[in-house]
Motif scaffolding. Structure first.
Motif, PDB file in Angstrom:
ATOM      1  N   LEU A 148       0.822  -1.265  -0.103  1.00  0.00           N
ATOM      2  CA  LEU A 148      -0.200   0.359  -0.140  1.00  0.00           C
ATOM      3  C   LEU A 148       0.978   1.241   0.042  1.00  0.00           C
ATOM      4  CD1 LEU A 148      -2.502  -1.586   2.553  1.00  0.00           C
ATOM      5  CD2 LEU A 148      -2.883  -1.214  -0.087  1.00  0.00           C
ATOM      6  N   THR A 149       0.309   2.181  -0.003  1.00  0.00           N
ATOM      7  CA  THR A 149       0.872   3.710  -0.108  1.00  0.00           C
ATOM      8  C   THR A 149       1.932   3.898   0.796  1.00  0.00           C
ATOM      9  OG1 THR A 149      -1.155   4.594  -0.962  1.00  0.00           O
ATOM     10  CG2 THR A 149       0.600   6.186  -0.221  1.00  0.00           C
ATOM     11  N   CYS A 182      -5.115   4.440  -4.970  1.00  0.00           N
ATOM     12  CA  CYS A 182      -4.724   3.422  -4.240  1.00  0.00           C
ATOM     13  C   CYS A 182      -5.798   2.482  -3.995  1.00  0.00           C
ATOM     14  CB  CYS A 182      -3.587   3.541  -3.163  1.00  0.00           C
ATOM     15  SG  CYS A 182      -3.249   1.802  -2.470  1.00  0.00           S
ATOM     16  N   GLU A 184      -7.020  -1.658  -3.032  1.00  0.00           N
ATOM     17  CA  GLU A 184      -6.255  -3.252  -2.574  1.00  0.00           C
ATOM     18  C   GLU A 184      -7.643  -4.014  -3.260  1.00  0.00           C
ATOM     19  OE1 GLU A 184      -5.932  -4.057   1.520  1.00  0.00           O
ATOM     20  OE2 GLU A 184      -5.401  -5.758   1.160  1.00  0.00           O
ATOM     21  N   LEU A 198      -3.788  -7.915   0.195  1.00  0.00           N
ATOM     22  CA  LEU A 198      -2.705  -7.403  -0.689  1.00  0.00           C
ATOM     23  C   LEU A 198      -2.644  -8.220  -1.909  1.00  0.00           C
ATOM     24  CD1 LEU A 198       0.174  -6.210   1.776  1.00  0.00           C
ATOM     25  CD2 LEU A 198      -1.768  -4.766   0.909  1.00  0.00           C
ATOM     26  N   VAL A 201      -2.605  -4.699  -5.706  1.00  0.00           N
ATOM     27  CA  VAL A 201      -2.699  -3.208  -5.045  1.00  0.00           C
ATOM     28  C   VAL A 201      -2.566  -2.558  -6.473  1.00  0.00           C
ATOM     29  CG1 VAL A 201      -1.867  -1.558  -3.740  1.00  0.00           C
ATOM     30  CG2 VAL A 201      -1.905  -3.862  -2.812  1.00  0.00           C
TER      31      VAL A 201
END
Ligand SMILES: C[S@@+](CC[C@H](N)C(=O)[O-])C[C@H]1O[C@@H](n2cnc3c(N)ncnc32)[C@H](O)[C@@H]1O
Length: 241
Positions: A148-149, A182, A184, A198, A201
């Motif tokens: 993720l980010t 973003c 998921e 995840l 993503v």
């Protein structure tokens, strides 16, 4: 430069180079056959040679190396580089690679970094075991596709720190135009069913590139959608080099 042809060219297997059992091959559904697994590693080594300066005197960091697909590709294509260093967080895969592929130019390091999919009990960190400015070619195939980010920004800064002047990072990720920053496991994306932490993503292209820019990385090249499962590929360099 033109994008690589889809599907790697066949290669002759060198029986002296060990191959991991099928169960340890990440992206296993693509790699049931030994020939396909090796051809994909050789193909990526060729891409790195063409786009990221890979050569016999280079220091390579394979971040998220799995069981050493790229190391096997390099051994088949060119014997060795000056230093190949594979890093991963999954002990079973990493230890297979360490036990079977290590030689004077090839080494592997297990790190205990957190990833909700691959190492949920690991430590929250953005650590990649490499000295500052010590990596000529960083390879991260299908690693940011499972982050993720916060990890994108944190590991982006680490990559910017460890790349040598003139070094290049070749990374893949799910990146599209005109999507939220973003997401998921996006629904109805690329005709695949994404499930579990995840699994996929997906970033918007401007957000992905801005986050890496803020971390100290500039985009040298981008090719959309030609990598595994529809990922895109980037060649990155330090902003300052
Ligand atoms: C989809 S697999 C790709 C493996 C390999 N790059 C390949 O293409 O064959 C993603 C890999 O990234 C590793 N990984 C995920 N987070 C990581 C982290 N923070 N540090 C190192 N490896 C990580 C996983 O354990 C997994 O082996």
């Amino acid at each position: 430069m033109t994008p690589e042809a889809p599907g790697p060219a066949p290669v002759a297997l060198d029986p002296s180079i060990p191959l991991p059992p099928y169960t340890l091959r990440m992206g296993g559904q693509h790699f049931k056959k030994d020939e396909d697994f090796v051809a994909a590693g050789v193909r990526d080594a060729r891409v790195l040679r063409r786009r990221a300066g890979l050569g016999p005197r280079k220091r390579v960091l394979d971040w998220g190396c799995g069981a050493g697909r790229l190391a096997i590709g390099i051994k088949h294509l060119m014997g060795h580089v000056a230093d190949y260093h594979g890093v991963d967080i999954q002990p079973e895969l990493l230890n297979w690679a360490k036990d079977n592929l290590t030689d004077e130019h090839t080494r592997f390091t297990l790190v205990d970094a957190h990833n909700a999919r691959y190492n949920p009990d690991g430590e929250q960190s953005f650590h990649i075991p490499a000295d500052d400015e010590s990596v000529d070619v960083l390879y991260a195939y299908s690693v940011f596709s499972h982050m993720l980010t916060e990890d994108l920004a944190g590991y982006g800064a680490t990559i910017a720190r460890i790349l040598a002047p003139g070094g290049r990072a070749w990374v893949t990720a799910f990146v599209e135009e005109d999507v939220p920053d973003c997401v998921e496991n996006p629904t109805d994306y690329l005709k695949l069913e994404w499930k579990g932490a995840l699994h996929c993503v997906r970033f918007s292209r401007p957000f992905f590139e801005r986050t890496l820019h803020d971390a100290g990385l500039a985009v040298d090249e981008f090719v959309h959608g030609r990598e595994t499962d529809g990922q895109s590929m980037y060649v990155l360099r330090r902003l300052s080099s």
